[in-house]
Design a protein around this motif. Structure first.
Motif, short mmCIF file in Angstrom:
data_model
loop_
_atom_site.label_atom_id
_atom_site.label_comp_id
_atom_site.label_asym_id
_atom_site.label_seq_id
_atom_site.Cartn_x
_atom_site.Cartn_y
_atom_site.Cartn_z
N ASP A 221 0.82 -1.17 0.16
CA ASP A 221 -0.13 0.02 0.04
C ASP A 221 1.01 1.26 0.12
O ASP A 221 0.34 2.14 -0.02
CB ASP A 221 -1.10 0.23 1.28
CG ASP A 221 -0.37 -0.14 2.42
OD1 ASP A 221 0.96 -0.45 2.51
OD2 ASP A 221 -0.92 -0.10 3.63
N VAL A 222 2.26 1.06 0.08
CA VAL A 222 3.18 2.50 0.22
C VAL A 222 4.12 2.29 -1.02
O VAL A 222 4.86 1.25 -1.12
CB VAL A 222 3.56 2.59 1.36
CG1 VAL A 222 4.54 3.69 1.40
CG2 VAL A 222 3.09 2.46 2.75
N PRO A 223 3.89 3.14 -2.04
CA PRO A 223 4.73 2.88 -3.34
C PRO A 223 6.29 3.43 -2.74
O PRO A 223 6.32 4.33 -1.86
CB PRO A 223 4.08 4.11 -4.21
CG PRO A 223 2.86 4.60 -3.53
CD PRO A 223 2.82 4.29 -2.20
N LYS A 224 7.07 2.62 -3.27
CA LYS A 224 8.54 2.84 -3.12
C LYS A 224 8.84 4.23 -3.44
O LYS A 224 9.77 4.83 -2.48
CB LYS A 224 9.45 1.87 -3.91
CG LYS A 224 10.74 1.84 -3.44
CD LYS A 224 11.66 1.15 -4.45
CE LYS A 224 11.38 -0.30 -4.33
NZ LYS A 224 12.38 -1.10 -5.26
N ALA A 225 8.25 4.93 -4.30
CA ALA A 225 8.83 6.33 -4.75
C ALA A 225 8.61 7.31 -3.50
O ALA A 225 9.19 8.31 -3.32
CB ALA A 225 8.07 6.89 -5.99
N VAL A 226 7.61 6.94 -2.52
CA VAL A 226 7.30 7.92 -1.56
C VAL A 226 7.86 7.28 -0.22
O VAL A 226 7.84 8.13 0.81
CB VAL A 226 5.71 8.25 -1.44
CG1 VAL A 226 5.25 8.98 -2.73
CG2 VAL A 226 4.82 7.13 -1.05
#
Length: 205
Positions: free
Chosen positions: A164-169
């Motif tokens: 649920d948490v993109p690596k980008a952020v």
């Protein structure tokens, strides 16, 4: 094949298996089948799958520490964000093994594996102190940093399970949490100037 090369082959086979299966579910037969060797040859190098598991974890951690030492960036914030990305990459590469080793009560977690994982946590704390130029952290600040490493670990576990948490952020999000935790600690730890170095980690935009 030299003994060192044969040992490396078994470790590589184990790591391939640990990426998709819990280390506790991997047997000697699984490793020998993946490596294409016999059981007697396996026992020439390792006393059992537990020793192989520990050796493989040591290999992963050594690689992680090397990658952490090489993270780049123009600012302390960028370098810490990059370090978080390195953690995320390693967690993804060894997905099942990572989850099993950090899961509370895991059957594969031992005092030996715990000591190796603690080494990574200490390196993370040292990295933060270096980037914030805090030479004499108070006990409360050290506790805060250790708590933050637990936040990072849980975030990685949850990301692997839920995605649920993109690596980008991920890095920006976790470093913002670190800054907020340091500010909260400073309010309860007067006179130690714990936030001055952490201002180096604040978002500039």
């Amino acid at each position: 094949m030299s003994p060192e090369a044969r040992s490396d082959e078994l470790i590589s086979a184990a790591l391939e298996l640990f990426a998709t299966r819990s280390p506790g579910d991997v047997t000697v037969d699984d490793v020998t089948a993946r490596a294409g060797v016999s059981r007697p040859l396996f026992y020439r190098y390792f006393r059992g799958v537990g020793e192989l598991r520990l050796t493989a974890l040591r290999r992963v951690v050594d690689g992680l520490l090397t990658r952490l030492a090489e993270v780049g960036g123009d600012s302390p914030r960028q370098r810490l964000c990059a370090a978080v990305t390195v953690f995320a990459d390693v967690a993804e590469e060894h997905r099942a093994g990572y989850v099993a080793l950090l899961r509370h009560g895991s059957a594969v977690a031992t005092s030996d594996t715990g000591a190796i994982i603690d080494e990574v946590r200490r390196r993370a704390v040292d990295l933060i102190l270096t980037e914030t130029e805090v030479a004499d952290p108070s006990p409360m600040l050290l506790t805060t940093l250790r708590c933050w490493t637990a936040v990072v670990e849980e975030a990685m576990l949850n990301r692997l399970r839920e995605g649920d948490v993109p690596k980008a952020v991920l890095g920006e999000w976790l470093v913002d949490q670190l800054v907020a935790m340091a500010e909260a600690t400073a309010r309860h730890d007067p006179g130690r100037a714990t936030t001055s170095g952490f201002r180096r980690l604040e978002r500039k935009d």
